[in-house]
Design an enzyme around this catalytic site. Structure first.
Site, PDB file in Angstrom:
ATOM      1  N   HIS A 124       0.875  -1.179   0.000  1.00 50.33           N
ATOM      2  CA  HIS A 124       0.000   0.000   0.000  1.00 50.33           C
ATOM      3  C   HIS A 124       0.909   1.224   0.000  1.00 50.33           C
ATOM      4  O   HIS A 124       2.019   1.176   0.532  1.00 50.33           O
ATOM      5  CB  HIS A 124      -0.837  -0.055   1.281  1.00 50.33           C
ATOM      6  CG  HIS A 124      -1.930   0.952   1.394  1.00 50.33           C
ATOM      7  ND1 HIS A 124      -1.688   2.259   1.741  1.00 50.33           N
ATOM      8  CD2 HIS A 124      -3.274   0.849   1.237  1.00 50.33           C
ATOM      9  CE1 HIS A 124      -2.843   2.911   1.784  1.00 50.33           C
ATOM     10  NE2 HIS A 124      -3.828   2.078   1.485  1.00 50.33           N
ATOM     11  N   ASP A 201       3.237  -4.225   8.026  1.00 52.68           N
ATOM     12  CA  ASP A 201       2.001  -3.450   7.902  1.00 52.68           C
ATOM     13  C   ASP A 201       0.845  -4.450   8.077  1.00 52.68           C
ATOM     14  O   ASP A 201       0.537  -5.234   7.178  1.00 52.68           O
ATOM     15  CB  ASP A 201       1.992  -2.799   6.513  1.00 52.68           C
ATOM     16  CG  ASP A 201       0.637  -2.213   6.153  1.00 52.68           C
ATOM     17  OD1 ASP A 201      -0.339  -2.401   6.918  1.00 52.68           O
ATOM     18  OD2 ASP A 201       0.544  -1.569   5.096  1.00 52.68           O
ATOM     19  N   GLN A 204      -4.375  -5.071   7.116  1.00 51.45           N
ATOM     20  CA  GLN A 204      -5.368  -6.019   6.593  1.00 51.45           C
ATOM     21  C   GLN A 204      -5.325  -7.369   7.290  1.00 51.45           C
ATOM     22  O   GLN A 204      -6.116  -8.261   6.958  1.00 51.45           O
ATOM     23  CB  GLN A 204      -5.172  -6.218   5.081  1.00 51.45           C
ATOM     24  CG  GLN A 204      -5.374  -4.964   4.272  1.00 51.45           C
ATOM     25  CD  GLN A 204      -6.777  -4.379   4.439  1.00 51.45           C
ATOM     26  OE1 GLN A 204      -7.726  -5.050   4.864  1.00 51.45           O
ATOM     27  NE2 GLN A 204      -6.915  -3.105   4.129  1.00 51.45           N
ATOM     28  N   LYS A 227     -10.538  -0.389  10.570  1.00 53.88           N
ATOM     29  CA  LYS A 227     -10.715  -1.600   9.762  1.00 53.88           C
ATOM     30  C   LYS A 227     -11.083  -2.791  10.652  1.00 53.88           C
ATOM     31  O   LYS A 227     -11.226  -3.908  10.192  1.00 53.88           O
ATOM     32  CB  LYS A 227      -9.421  -1.919   8.999  1.00 53.88           C
ATOM     33  CG  LYS A 227      -9.023  -0.844   7.993  1.00 53.88           C
ATOM     34  CD  LYS A 227      -7.788  -1.265   7.246  1.00 53.88           C
ATOM     35  CE  LYS A 227      -7.150  -0.131   6.477  1.00 53.88           C
ATOM     36  NZ  LYS A 227      -7.893   0.314   5.309  1.00 53.88           N
ATOM     37  N   CYS A 365      -4.695   2.375  -3.682  1.00 52.43           N
ATOM     38  CA  CYS A 365      -3.455   2.874  -3.067  1.00 52.43           C
ATOM     39  C   CYS A 365      -2.322   1.873  -3.238  1.00 52.43           C
ATOM     40  O   CYS A 365      -1.502   1.685  -2.326  1.00 52.43           O
ATOM     41  CB  CYS A 365      -3.647   3.200  -1.586  1.00 52.43           C
ATOM     42  SG  CYS A 365      -4.829   4.479  -1.287  1.00 52.43           S
TER      43      CYS A 365
HETATM   44  N1  PLP Z   1      -1.754  -0.626   4.673  1.00 52.39           N
HETATM   45  C1  PLP Z   1      -2.675  -1.384   4.081  1.00 52.39           C
HETATM   46  C2  PLP Z   1      -2.316  -2.766   3.621  1.00 52.39           C
HETATM   47  C3  PLP Z   1      -3.978  -0.890   3.918  1.00 52.39           C
HETATM   48  O1  PLP Z   1      -4.901  -1.643   3.312  1.00 52.39           O
HETATM   49  C4  PLP Z   1      -4.274   0.414   4.368  1.00 52.39           C
HETATM   50  C5  PLP Z   1      -5.616   0.994   4.168  1.00 52.39           C
HETATM   51  O2  PLP Z   1      -6.372   0.598   3.306  1.00 52.39           O
HETATM   52  C6  PLP Z   1      -3.262   1.146   4.991  1.00 52.39           C
HETATM   53  C7  PLP Z   1      -2.016   0.600   5.128  1.00 52.39           C
HETATM   54  C8  PLP Z   1      -3.502   2.525   5.509  1.00 52.39           C
HETATM   55  O3  PLP Z   1      -4.332   2.491   6.616  1.00 52.39           O
HETATM   56  P1  PLP Z   1      -4.838   3.851   7.283  1.00 52.39           P
HETATM   57  O4  PLP Z   1      -5.448   4.654   6.167  1.00 52.39           O
HETATM   58  O5  PLP Z   1      -5.857   3.393   8.280  1.00 52.39           O
HETATM   59  O6  PLP Z   1      -3.678   4.516   7.900  1.00 52.39           O
END
Ligand code: PLP
Length: 407
Positions: A124, A201, A204, A227, A365
């Site tokens: 992402h 990260d 998900q 989430k 993203c």
């Molecule tokens: N990393 C992953 C794999 C994501 O799917 C997302 C959000 O969709 C993020 C990071 C970013 O999360 P946040 O917008 O809650 O900071």
């Protein structure tokens, strides 16, 4: 088996009974954000109506209550991820801020010109751009792990990327596009054998599986409340205490100091060192309620339910002529990214919306991943505990219905 029926579960989500264009809402954008049950919203209300006072400051009772609820939430998070101590649990605004914190603080302090970082092709932007910002301060090279045709990482390539200048590895536990569950433990072992720390990260993964940061042996782990059936505006950075102690603060301000004078300021120990300013204590306390909610249903039961929806829906989708599904790695999470024939993802999403079905369209993203797949974007359907087989049936018949319109 979930301890409650789906009908009982759905009663706690008033939003799910909304209709659009005369059709009941089918909410399939859970990867972007999940809906929030009544229990969590009531916890927000309780905080505002009963416990609102600034935390870590007041000697008066409400302030101590608010502080107690925030620190109890920290302990709940610690238990959810099996961290060794609450010193390792830093509250942030979300996964994005958590990763920025590590890139700026750890990266700013311990990475230097000529050093290298390993990321993967399926990251992402939240796990790409913070490292690119670091590249503006230091001459750092980013190495990228490619993937295999089924959407799993090419582990041989990963092993080969290490050099004696590799200083950090950062990758997603679960891909938000492909649903691929990456082999964290194995990847950490490889990195640690080179003496390299690992950031995962977990945005998900945390909503769908039990996370044990000690068993995974990760050095940093980031995730977001919104989430996980929780409120927006809260996230967590887990950090290994020995690393957090060595890292400089990310931001400066109140709450994160030991003593301040114009000559010299000393900092509080972790986690407060990384929590400058008034934290979002209302939503942090409500996030604890979301963790309790997940705990009551059982994260394994949630995952099993979502998996059953994933398998049925995938099998039905594959019967549709011209259907392309991106990401078929074994054991994937309940995310289906797809394209129908030559139809633009945006058109498919718009037509599904007219039938009451909320799916995500675009690059999610993850533009570098789209480039590697040779596409601009996909349509993405993703499931949560309150989704039903009947909603999946509605989705499949909607796909059959709109297909001729997209030719
Ligand atoms: N990393 C992953 C794999 C994501 O799917 C997302 C959000 O969709 C993020 C990071 C970013 O999360 P946040 O917008 O809650 O900071």
């Amino acid at each position: 088996m979930l301890p409650l029926s789906i009908e009982e579960i759905r009663r706690d989500y008033p939003i799910l009974s909304r209709t659009f264009y005369g059709k009941p809402l089918v909410y399939f954008d859970n990867t972007a954000t999940s809906q929030t049950p009544r229990q969590v919203v009531e916890a927000v209300e309780r905080m505002y109506f009963r416990h609102k006072a600034n935390v870590h400051r007041g000697v008066f009772s409400i302030s101590q209550e608010a502080t107690g609820l925030m620190e109890a939430a920290r302990e709940d998070v610690r238990r959810y991820i099996n961290a060794r101590s609450t010193a390792e649990v830093i509250f942030t605004r979300g996964t994005t801020e958590a990763i920025n914190l590590v890139a700026a603080s750890y990266g700013g302090e311990f990475l230097g010109d000529g050093d290298r970082i390993i990321l993967t092709v399926m990251e992402h932007h939240a796990n790409i751009v913070p490292w690119q910002l670091l590249q503006r301060r230091k001459d750092i090279h980013i190495d990228v792990v490619p993937m295999l045709p089924d959407g799993s990482l090419d582990m041989e390539a990963y092993r080969r990327l290490f050099t004696d200048r590799t200083r950090m590895v950062a990758f997603c536990h679960v891909s938000n596009v492909l649903g691929t569950v990456n082999p964290v433990r194995e990847m950490v072992e490889v990195a640690h054998s080179h003496g390299v720390p690992v950031l995962v990260d977990g945005a998900q993964a945390a909503p769908h599986m039990a996370i044990d940061v000690q068993a995974l042996d990760v050095d940093f782990y980031a995730f977001s409340s919104h989430k996980m059936y929780g409120p927006a505006g809260v996230g967590v950075l887990y950090g290994r205490e020995s690393l957090l102690e060595k890292m400089p603060p990310y931001q400066g301000g109140g709450e994160m100091i030991a003593n301040v004078s114009f000559e010299k300021t000393t900092f509080a120990p972790p986690p407060l060192k990384f929590e400058a300013g008034t934290p979002d204590f209302v939503d942090i306390a409500a996030f604890a309620e979301a963790l309790k909610y997940i705990g009551r249903l059982g994260v394994e039961n949630i995952a099993a339910h979502e998996h059953a929806l994933l398998e049925w829906t995938t099998a039905e989708m594959m019967k549709i002529p011209g259907m392309r599904i991106f990401g078929m790695a074994p054991g994937k999470c309940a995310v289906i990214s797809f394209l129908m024939g030559n139809a633009h993802h945006y058109d498919t999403g718009m037509l599904l919306d007219k039938l009451g079905i909320a799916v995500r369209t675009g690059h999610h993203c993850a533009e570098p991943l789209m480039h590697s797949l040779g596409i601009e974007g996909t349509v993405r359907a993703s499931f949560a505990v309150y989704n039903t087989l009947s909603e999946c049936e509605t989705f499949i018949s909607a796909l059959h219905r709109i297909r001729p319109m997209l030719d």
